[in-house]
Design a protein around this motif. Structure first.
Motif, mmCIF file in Angstrom:
data_model
loop_
_atom_site.group_PDB
_atom_site.id
_atom_site.type_symbol
_atom_site.label_atom_id
_atom_site.label_comp_id
_atom_site.label_asym_id
_atom_site.label_seq_id
_atom_site.Cartn_x
_atom_site.Cartn_y
_atom_site.Cartn_z
ATOM 1 N N LYS A 35 0.820 -1.207 0.000
ATOM 2 C CA LYS A 35 0.000 0.000 0.000
ATOM 3 C C LYS A 35 0.860 1.267 0.000
ATOM 4 O O LYS A 35 0.440 2.300 -0.526
ATOM 5 N N VAL A 36 2.051 1.188 0.584
ATOM 6 C CA VAL A 36 2.975 2.308 0.454
ATOM 7 C C VAL A 36 3.217 2.583 -1.025
ATOM 8 O O VAL A 36 3.167 3.730 -1.499
ATOM 9 N N MET A 37 3.467 1.514 -1.763
ATOM 10 C CA MET A 37 3.776 1.670 -3.188
ATOM 11 C C MET A 37 2.533 2.011 -4.001
ATOM 12 O O MET A 37 2.625 2.714 -5.015
ATOM 13 N N ALA A 38 1.374 1.546 -3.544
ATOM 14 C CA ALA A 38 0.135 1.889 -4.248
ATOM 15 C C ALA A 38 -0.140 3.384 -4.164
ATOM 16 O O ALA A 38 -0.419 4.042 -5.179
ATOM 17 N N TYR A 39 -0.059 3.933 -2.954
ATOM 18 C CA TYR A 39 -0.276 5.375 -2.812
ATOM 19 C C TYR A 39 0.841 6.167 -3.469
ATOM 20 O O TYR A 39 0.625 7.279 -3.971
ATOM 21 N N SER A 40 2.044 5.598 -3.495
ATOM 22 C CA SER A 40 3.141 6.233 -4.207
ATOM 23 C C SER A 40 2.820 6.339 -5.699
ATOM 24 O O SER A 40 3.073 7.376 -6.334
ATOM 25 N N THR A 41 2.261 5.285 -6.256
ATOM 26 C CA THR A 41 1.878 5.308 -7.673
ATOM 27 C C THR A 41 0.858 6.402 -7.942
ATOM 28 O O THR A 41 0.974 7.164 -8.908
ATOM 29 N N ILE A 42 -0.154 6.496 -7.082
ATOM 30 C CA ILE A 42 -1.178 7.527 -7.241
ATOM 31 C C ILE A 42 -0.530 8.912 -7.232
ATOM 32 O O ILE A 42 -0.843 9.774 -8.057
ATOM 33 N N SER A 43 0.404 9.110 -6.300
ATOM 34 C CA SER A 43 1.087 10.390 -6.181
ATOM 35 C C SER A 43 1.918 10.708 -7.425
ATOM 36 O O SER A 43 1.892 11.828 -7.949
ATOM 37 N N GLN A 44 2.654 9.726 -7.917
ATOM 38 C CA GLN A 44 3.502 9.953 -9.089
ATOM 39 C C GLN A 44 2.673 10.180 -10.352
ATOM 40 O O GLN A 44 3.069 10.933 -11.249
ATOM 41 N N LEU A 45 1.511 9.553 -10.433
ATOM 42 C CA LEU A 45 0.614 9.838 -11.550
ATOM 43 C C LEU A 45 0.139 11.286 -11.495
ATOM 44 O O LEU A 45 -0.040 11.938 -12.524
ATOM 45 N N GLY A 46 -0.056 11.790 -10.271
ATOM 46 C CA GLY A 46 -0.382 13.203 -10.118
ATOM 47 C C GLY A 46 0.703 14.091 -10.697
ATOM 48 O O GLY A 46 0.416 15.104 -11.347
ATOM 49 N N TYR A 47 1.970 13.717 -10.479
ATOM 50 C CA TYR A 47 3.097 14.439 -11.084
ATOM 51 C C TYR A 47 2.939 14.504 -12.606
ATOM 52 O O TYR A 47 3.141 15.552 -13.238
ATOM 53 N N MET A 48 2.620 13.357 -13.200
ATOM 54 C CA MET A 48 2.503 13.302 -14.662
ATOM 55 C C MET A 48 1.396 14.221 -15.169
ATOM 56 O O MET A 48 1.552 14.887 -16.197
ATOM 57 N N PHE A 49 0.287 14.273 -14.434
ATOM 58 C CA PHE A 49 -0.809 15.136 -14.872
ATOM 59 C C PHE A 49 -0.477 16.612 -14.662
ATOM 60 O O PHE A 49 -0.963 17.472 -15.413
ATOM 61 N N ILE A 50 0.326 16.930 -13.671
ATOM 62 C CA ILE A 50 0.789 18.310 -13.525
ATOM 63 C C ILE A 50 1.557 18.723 -14.778
ATOM 64 O O ILE A 50 1.354 19.809 -15.335
ATOM 65 N N ALA A 51 2.452 17.838 -15.240
ATOM 66 C CA ALA A 51 3.231 18.133 -16.449
ATOM 67 C C ALA A 51 2.323 18.298 -17.661
ATOM 68 O O ALA A 51 2.470 19.239 -18.446
ATOM 69 N N LEU A 52 1.354 17.385 -17.821
ATOM 70 C CA LEU A 52 0.455 17.460 -18.975
ATOM 71 C C LEU A 52 -0.424 18.708 -18.908
ATOM 72 O O LEU A 52 -0.698 19.341 -19.928
ATOM 73 N N GLY A 53 -0.865 19.060 -17.708
ATOM 74 C CA GLY A 53 -1.659 20.278 -17.560
ATOM 75 C C GLY A 53 -0.868 21.528 -17.896
ATOM 76 O O GLY A 53 -1.433 22.523 -18.367
ATOM 77 N N CYS A 54 0.439 21.474 -17.652
ATOM 78 C CA CYS A 54 1.318 22.588 -18.016
ATOM 79 C C CYS A 54 1.648 22.583 -19.501
ATOM 80 O O CYS A 54 2.403 23.450 -19.979
ATOM 81 N N GLY A 55 1.125 21.602 -20.230
ATOM 82 C CA GLY A 55 1.346 21.546 -21.675
ATOM 83 C C GLY A 55 2.597 20.814 -22.088
ATOM 84 O O GLY A 55 2.967 20.833 -23.265
ATOM 85 N N SER A 56 3.266 20.140 -21.140
ATOM 86 C CA SER A 56 4.512 19.449 -21.460
ATOM 87 C C SER A 56 4.259 17.950 -21.612
ATOM 88 O O SER A 56 4.320 17.193 -20.641
#
Length: 638
Positions: A318-339
């Motif tokens: 579950k540490v790694m599961a929530y880590s995955t959710i968090s890192q996916l958030g990183y990816m969407f931040i980048a996509l939202g910034c147009g990158s």
């Protein structure tokens, strides 16, 4: 081009699908059980070979195959197509690599499982579905494969279906993602209505034209409303599949499936589908600033909430599961910034080190399988002395996740931070601040996880007698560790990744903002050192329990409780109201019509007396009425 390159492109997703069908036959008949992994592995290697043979050289025309399947009135054609450009090739390579390693690893991890052939059948179908999704060049095929990925996740999360927690987790994953998929389906319909086509190029052209001022004929929506509503509906699908707030609640429970499945879901298949879809259709999402703001905001909230929850977990998966959710958030931040490049760069590096971390967790759970709760880190400790390969590779994965230079996670996270800083969108600065905070939290929980599992002395009898897994389990760990070490630097050096995604066109190198790089390193190193200092000596009580906000984090920000009580109760109340209306009004109206027809029929039946004089009287009366009506009508006409 080699011999595999001469094979039809359709075989790329079909080979794993055929292998899945063969393994399903083996599962049903119960024969040749041991042959299942060899069948699926050969099929995946065929797909990998075809992918390698179609490496998109600079300036080359993307490989494709097209079959017009169904024509709909008004000129809309549904096609079944495969299309390999640079972005698709990158994702195909990730899926094939991780799937191959997971299958090799599974031959050791699932060796004693009675449903061995069924497991590999589902695994191969999962791979096939994701390959089909990546290869799609139209919304119809994307949606079909999108739903196939969801079905496969249901089958694999609930693989141990006789275990109630596993079957409940499978249902939860399937139902929660349906909320997002309903929005996704409506978004697809709106896009097709606007463009008159399912093809990505046509849809993007229609949206670009609308953003440029061309009016669209969309029922009930103005052009400006369409540019906001339609992309947000598509993004609903990404929120569900990629486990973003508030639909992230299914992913931690998905840990009930076999650990190798978790590695495949979290690294290369289901959760990557949402990121890939947004990246593939990014011009659509960039047509409205409102949509970009929503993507950044959702990614930021998800990254922060999931990181804080991961800090307090004691279940290693579950540490790694929530880590995955968090890192996916990183990816969407980048996509939202147009990158697009930064988001996909992190997707690739994350796939490597997260697959590694899940497989090392599987190795630990395999060694601790005699424990009452083999996932509980509080019963581990000292495994570094017993499982040196697993310990070393897990540390590499943890440091890569923490963003410690020069490991792969550092380069891709730095690219996201740079994209957020360079974006003119004010909301991007919110994403930047959140990303820096989350970088420190990520480093902390990564080191905490490793320290609780591998350092110190054994805290249970099972941990004291743990041992390393077989070579089929440790070899994939070593391969993924090498990728986690060097792939980030390799792809970053000389702007290789960006150049590749842009078809070999070299753009201007991204300027290096030294203060931002230094701040990112400080956040990562600071969080890692804090985790090391808090857990380097054994303590009777976990120090994390004394951190402000622990109760909130341990209760998952009460989001799961909201869905389980408030939202569920509201849905049940609404369902009961609809059922009452259905019984009283819909069924009541139908019953009333039936009674009226019965009453009328009964009265008409009584007129059938069998007397000829009565029938003659009725006929004459009817003729008289008709004659009078005609006379009145003709008289009115004069």
């Amino acid at each position: 081009m080699n011999a595999l390159g001469a094979l039809p492109l359709w075989l790329l997703p079909l080979a794993p699908m055929i292998a899945a069908a063969l393994c399903a036959v083996l599962a049903i008949t119960g024969r040749m059980r041991a042959a299942a992994p060899f069948i699926t592995l050969i099929a995946t290697l065929i797909s990998a070979g075809i992918t390698a043979a179609h490496f998109p050289a600079a300036g080359a025309v993307p490989a494709s195959a097209h079959y017009a399947w169904l024509s709909i009135p008004h000129g809309v054609t549904i096609a079944l197509s495969v299309h390999i450009d640079a972005m698709a090739w990158m994702m195909l390579a990730v899926v094939c690599l991780v799937s191959t390693l997971v299958q090799i690893y599974s031959t050791g991890y699932m060796k004693t499982e009675p449903a061995y052939a069924r497991y590999f059948a589902c695994l191969s179908l999962f791979t096939s579905s994701m390959l089909g999704l990546v290869l799609a060049d139209n919304l119809f095929q994307l949606y079909v494969c999108w739903e196939l990925v969801g079905i496969c996740s249901y089958l694999l999360i609930g693989f141990w279906w006789s275990k109630k927690s596993a079957s409940d987790a499978a249902k939860k994953a399937f139902i929660v993602t349906r909320f997002g998929d309903v929005g996704f389906f409506l978004g697809v319909l709106l896009m097709v209505s606007a463009a008159g086509s399912f093809q990505f190029t046509e849809v993007q052209h229609a949206v670009t034209a609308a953003a440029g001022g061309q009016a669209l004929s969309i029922p009930l929506l103005s052009t400006q409303a369409f540019l906001i509503v339609a992309p947000l509906l598509l993004f609903c699908g990404a929120i569900g599949k990629s486990a973003q707030f508030p639909l992230h609640v299914w992913l931690p429970d998905a840990m009930e499936g076999p650990t190798p499945v978790s590695a495949l879901i979290h690294a290369a298949t289901m959760v990557a589908a949402g990121v890939y879809m947004v990246a593939r259709l990014l011009p659509i999402f960039q047509a409205s600033v409102v949509v970009q703001d929503v993507i950044i905001l959702v990614g930021s909230i998800t990254a922060l909430i999931a990181a804080t929850i991961a800090m307090v977990q004691t279940d290693i998966k579950k540490v790694m599961a929530y880590s995955t959710i968090s890192q996916l958030g990183y990816m969407f931040i980048a996509l939202g910034c147009g990158s697009r490049d930064a988001g996909l760069f992190h997707l690739v590096t994350h796939a490597m080190f997260k697959a590694l971390l899940f497989l090392t967790a599987g190795s630990v759970i395999h060694a601790m399988h005699h424990a009452a709760n083999p996932n509980d880190m509080s019963g581990m400790g000292g495994l570094g002395k017993k499982m040196r390969i697993t310990s070393a590779t897990c540390l590499i994965g943890a440091l890569a996740l923490a963003g410690i230079p020069p490991l792969s996670g550092f380069w891709s996270k730095d690219a996201i931070l740079g994209a957020a800083l360079a974006s003119p969108n004010p909301m991007a600065k919110v994403g930047l601040i959140v990303a820096l905070i989350v970088a420190a939290l990520t480093a902390f929980y990564s080191i905490r996880m490793w320290m609780l599992t591998f350092s110190g002395e054994s805290r249970s009898e099972t941990a004291a007698h743990a041992h390393e897994g077989p070579v089929v389990m440790t070899t994939p760990l070593a391969i993924l560790a090498l990728f986690s070490l060097g792939i980030g630097w390799f792809l970053h050096s000389g702007e290789r990744f960006t150049t590749f995604l842009n078809g070999g066109a070299e753009g201007a190198p991204e300027p290096v903002v030294l203060w931002l790089v230094a701040l990112a390193i400080a956040c990562g190193v600071g969080g890692a050192l804090l985790g090391w200092s808090m857990y380097r000596t054994p303590k009777a009580v976990d120090p994390i329990t004394k951190v402000p906000g622990y109760t909130l984090f341990a209760n998952l920000w009460f989001i799961d409780a909201f869905w389980g009580s408030v939202a569920a109760a509201g849905a049940l109340a609404l369902g009961r109201g609809i059922a009452w209306f259905d019984r009283k009004f819909i069924d009541g109206a139908m019953d009333a019509i039936g009674h009226a027809c019965g009453w009328s029929g009964d009265r008409l039946r009584r007129t059938a007396t069998g007397q000829a004089q009565m029938y003659t009287t009725v006929v004459m009366a009817c003729l008289l009425i008709i004659a009078l009506a005609m006379a009145i009508t003709q008289g009115g006409g004069r």
